[in-house]
Design a protein around this motif. Structure first.
Motif, short mmCIF file in Angstrom:
data_model
loop_
_atom_site.label_atom_id
_atom_site.label_comp_id
_atom_site.label_asym_id
_atom_site.label_seq_id
_atom_site.Cartn_x
_atom_site.Cartn_y
_atom_site.Cartn_z
N GLU A 33 -12.43 53.50 -1.93
CA GLU A 33 -12.67 53.48 -3.36
C GLU A 33 -14.00 54.11 -3.75
O GLU A 33 -14.16 54.56 -4.87
CB GLU A 33 -12.60 52.06 -3.91
N VAL A 34 -14.99 54.18 -2.80
CA VAL A 34 -16.27 54.81 -3.11
C VAL A 34 -16.25 56.25 -2.61
O VAL A 34 -16.16 56.49 -1.41
CB VAL A 34 -17.44 54.04 -2.47
N ASP A 35 -16.31 57.18 -3.52
CA ASP A 35 -16.42 58.60 -3.16
C ASP A 35 -17.90 58.87 -2.90
O ASP A 35 -18.69 59.05 -3.83
CB ASP A 35 -15.89 59.47 -4.30
N LEU A 36 -18.28 58.88 -1.63
CA LEU A 36 -19.70 58.93 -1.27
C LEU A 36 -20.35 60.23 -1.73
O LEU A 36 -21.51 60.23 -2.18
CB LEU A 36 -19.85 58.77 0.25
N TRP A 39 -21.03 59.83 -5.31
CA TRP A 39 -22.08 58.83 -5.49
C TRP A 39 -23.46 59.46 -5.26
O TRP A 39 -24.39 59.25 -6.04
CB TRP A 39 -21.87 57.67 -4.53
N TYR A 75 -26.25 54.51 3.09
CA TYR A 75 -25.23 53.83 2.29
C TYR A 75 -24.33 52.99 3.18
O TYR A 75 -23.98 51.85 2.87
CB TYR A 75 -24.39 54.85 1.51
N THR A 78 -18.28 52.50 2.97
CA THR A 78 -17.89 52.81 1.59
C THR A 78 -16.82 51.87 1.06
O THR A 78 -16.22 52.13 0.02
CB THR A 78 -17.38 54.26 1.50
N SER A 80 -17.33 48.99 -0.07
CA SER A 80 -17.88 48.25 -1.21
C SER A 80 -18.95 49.10 -1.88
O SER A 80 -19.60 49.92 -1.24
CB SER A 80 -18.48 46.91 -0.75
N TYR A 81 -19.13 48.88 -3.17
CA TYR A 81 -20.07 49.69 -3.95
C TYR A 81 -21.50 49.21 -3.73
O TYR A 81 -21.76 48.01 -3.68
CB TYR A 81 -19.73 49.62 -5.43
#
Length: 274
Positions: A33-36, A39, A75, A78, A80-81
């Motif tokens: 769900e997190v497009d690094l 981000w 980071y 990915t 979790s935000y």
């Protein structure tokens, strides 16, 4: 109604299988769900600011090139935000490891750094100084920031003894770095030094006299046969003591060879007769 019961059981199994697939799909979606990349594009400026690097005045495109993989590493997962503040805190906690990488990359990328950037690079450069010292040294000279030379020399010496040889090379008469190679070329300032210049910079005559006064007759007898000695950052020594990769051959003048013969004659001639 047995047939109906069998159909119900089958339908139930299909339903459960569908639910399992949906759970797997949701878990997979959650992990992705997190497009690094997006981000990092959105948050690089805030991370730089929160990490206290915005004073360096670099464009965000430079920061993206320098920090992209570091921010991805900091980071972490990915699934979790994480906020820019969270990643900036990790950056600061890992500064001993991260800042040398940042300094090295900036030194590689930049052509004309500001004084703030130069000071940042010199302060934070790690073992990459062994490759980047010539470029950094030239900046120091151009910007007349001689106050940074001591720090860069320390960084150079520390990196050298950690990665190259336990003993430092001879100090260059031109730039003062322990970076003079056996061919009398300096790895930092690029100078080609003459033997005469080297001798004058290191008080060779005084150190040769000291060597002769501390050398036993057996070794003095061997020195009479040679027309050179070996020099490194620590000592002037006879060739018979073994050569290190950083040792420089320094040839003796006729007057200096005369000192060797005179020392041997005054202290050892009688022993040789016995």
């Amino acid at each position: 109604m047995p047939g109906r019961g069998r159909r119900t059981a089958k339908e139930e199994a299909v339903k459960q299988a569908g639910e399992e697939r949906e759970k797997v799909r949701k878990r997979t979606a959650s992990r992705r769900e997190v497009d690094l990349e997006s981000w990092i594009e959105r948050n690089v400026d805030e991370v730089v600011s929160r990490a206290g690097l915005d004073y360096l005045g670099l464009d965000r495109e430079v920061w993206l090139e320098v920090l992209r993989d570091l921010l991805a590493e900091l980071y972490g997962s990915t699934s979790s935000y994480k906020s820019a503040e969270d990643v900036a805190k990790r950056f600061v906690r890992s500064s001993d490891r991260v800042l040398p990488v940042v300094a090295a990359r900036l030194a590689q990328l930049l052509e004309k750094p500001s004084e703030d950037l130069l000071e940042f690079i010199v302060t934070n450069i790690g073992d990459a100084v062994l490759d980047l010292a010539p470029k950094i040294y030239s900046w120091i000279v151009k910007l007349k920031r001689e106050d940074l030379l001591g720090t860069l020399k320390y960084k150079w010496g520390t990196a050298w003894t950690r990665n190259r040889t336990p003993m430092l090379p001879v100090a260059c008469p031109r730039c003062g770095f322990n970076s003079l190679m056996p061919d009398l070329a300096c790895l930092v300032c690029g100078a080609s030094v003459s033997e005469r210049e080297l001798k004058e910079s290191m008080d060779f005559s005084g150190r040769l006299r000291e060597l002769l006064s501390q050398t036993d007759c057996s070794e003095l007898g061997s020195m009479v046969k040679y027309d050179y000695v070996l020099v490194n950052n620590i000592e002037v020594k006879p060739p018979t003591r073994g050569r290190l990769p950083i040792d420089v051959e320094v040839y003796l003048s006729e007057a200096e060879r005369g000192l060797v013969r005179e020392e041997y004659k005054s202290r050892c001639a009688n022993e040789a007769v016995k």
